[in-house]
Design a protein around this motif. Sequence first.
Motif, PDB file in Angstrom:
ATOM      1  N   GLN A   1      37.935 -10.254  30.107  1.00  7.16           N
ATOM      2  CA  GLN A   1      38.060  -8.920  30.693  1.00  7.16           C
ATOM      3  C   GLN A   1      37.199  -8.777  31.935  1.00  7.16           C
ATOM      4  OE1 GLN A   1      37.099  -6.330  27.413  1.00  7.16           O
ATOM      5  NE2 GLN A   1      39.074  -6.591  26.429  1.00  7.16           N
ATOM      6  N   GLU A   2      35.988  -9.327  31.870  1.00  5.66           N
ATOM      7  CA  GLU A   2      35.103  -9.264  33.025  1.00  5.66           C
ATOM      8  C   GLU A   2      35.663 -10.077  34.185  1.00  5.66           C
ATOM      9  OE1 GLU A   2      31.427 -10.655  31.472  1.00  5.66           O
ATOM     10  OE2 GLU A   2      30.844  -8.707  30.616  1.00  5.66           O
TER      11      GLU A   2
ATOM     12  N   ALA B   1      38.845 -10.672  34.734  1.00  7.77           N
ATOM     13  CA  ALA B   1      40.015  -9.949  35.250  1.00  7.77           C
ATOM     14  C   ALA B   1      39.598  -8.831  36.199  1.00  7.77           C
ATOM     15  CB  ALA B   1      40.831  -9.378  34.104  1.00  7.77           C
ATOM     16  N   LYS B   2      38.463  -8.166  35.881  1.00 13.20           N
ATOM     17  CA  LYS B   2      37.976  -7.076  36.737  1.00 13.20           C
ATOM     18  C   LYS B   2      37.519  -7.609  38.085  1.00 13.20           C
ATOM     19  CE  LYS B   2      36.457  -4.008  33.020  1.00 13.20           C
ATOM     20  NZ  LYS B   2      35.287  -3.365  32.360  1.00 13.20           N
ATOM     21  N   GLU B   3      36.893  -8.791  38.071  1.00 17.63           N
ATOM     22  CA  GLU B   3      36.403  -9.375  39.308  1.00 17.63           C
ATOM     23  C   GLU B   3      37.541  -9.787  40.226  1.00 17.63           C
ATOM     24  OE1 GLU B   3      33.893 -12.545  38.153  1.00 17.63           O
ATOM     25  OE2 GLU B   3      32.304 -11.257  37.366  1.00 17.63           O
ATOM     26  N   GLU B   4      38.660 -10.154  39.628  1.00 11.91           N
ATOM     27  CA  GLU B   4      39.837 -10.530  40.438  1.00 11.91           C
ATOM     28  C   GLU B   4      40.443  -9.295  41.095  1.00 11.91           C
ATOM     29  OE1 GLU B   4      42.546 -12.538  37.920  1.00 11.91           O
ATOM     30  OE2 GLU B   4      41.231 -14.233  37.522  1.00 11.91           O
TER      31      GLU B   4
END
Length: 204
Positions: A198-199, A201-204
């Motif tokens: 999840q982390e 995915a957020k950075e992308e």
Amino acid sequence: MALPWALAVLSLLPLLSAQSPECANFTAKPITNVTLDWLSGKWFYIASILRKPEFNQSAKKVRAAFFYFTPNQTEDKIYIREYQTIEDRCVHNNSLLLVHRKNGTMVREENGIAFFTYLLLSKNSRSFMFYYYPEDKQKMGLSILADKPQLSEEQLNEFHEVMECMGMHKSEIIPTDEKKDQCGPLEKQHEEERKKEQEGAKEE
């Protein structure tokens, strides 16, 4: 291995006896989006009564179990992550239940065979039950799941009421024991992996 509640083949008949006043409240209701939202999250498998011999034997090997339900309201499906302690080892599986809203039933398909169960939600507490073969005294079954590993007095009383309504006995109950759980470390590992994904995915 199938879920410990051993979803059993049912004909879609009315649940329990409509002639019995004390059983009037214990009937399957149509499943709605509210129902699916309610089912979302982690549930502990507490106990069951399973008269069908092969299901009974399988249930007796389950020392502890818990599940993560992730409903998809658009597709009428519930994705499940299963963590079962079978005898002395942890068994992890992913499974899928198809929701039949109108009949208040759920279906699991395995090797081309459909297995049905009726759903009964608790009115006042975080627990629910599955019924199997309500029309067959020799095969019928009942399982209870709750959001905590131990039932409250209210939840236990309701389980006993439904059980008695179906003509079952306390001596038939096959309980689980959270103290025998072997899946905690694997659950923690999976949760850490999910958090990292999840982390990322957020950075992308």
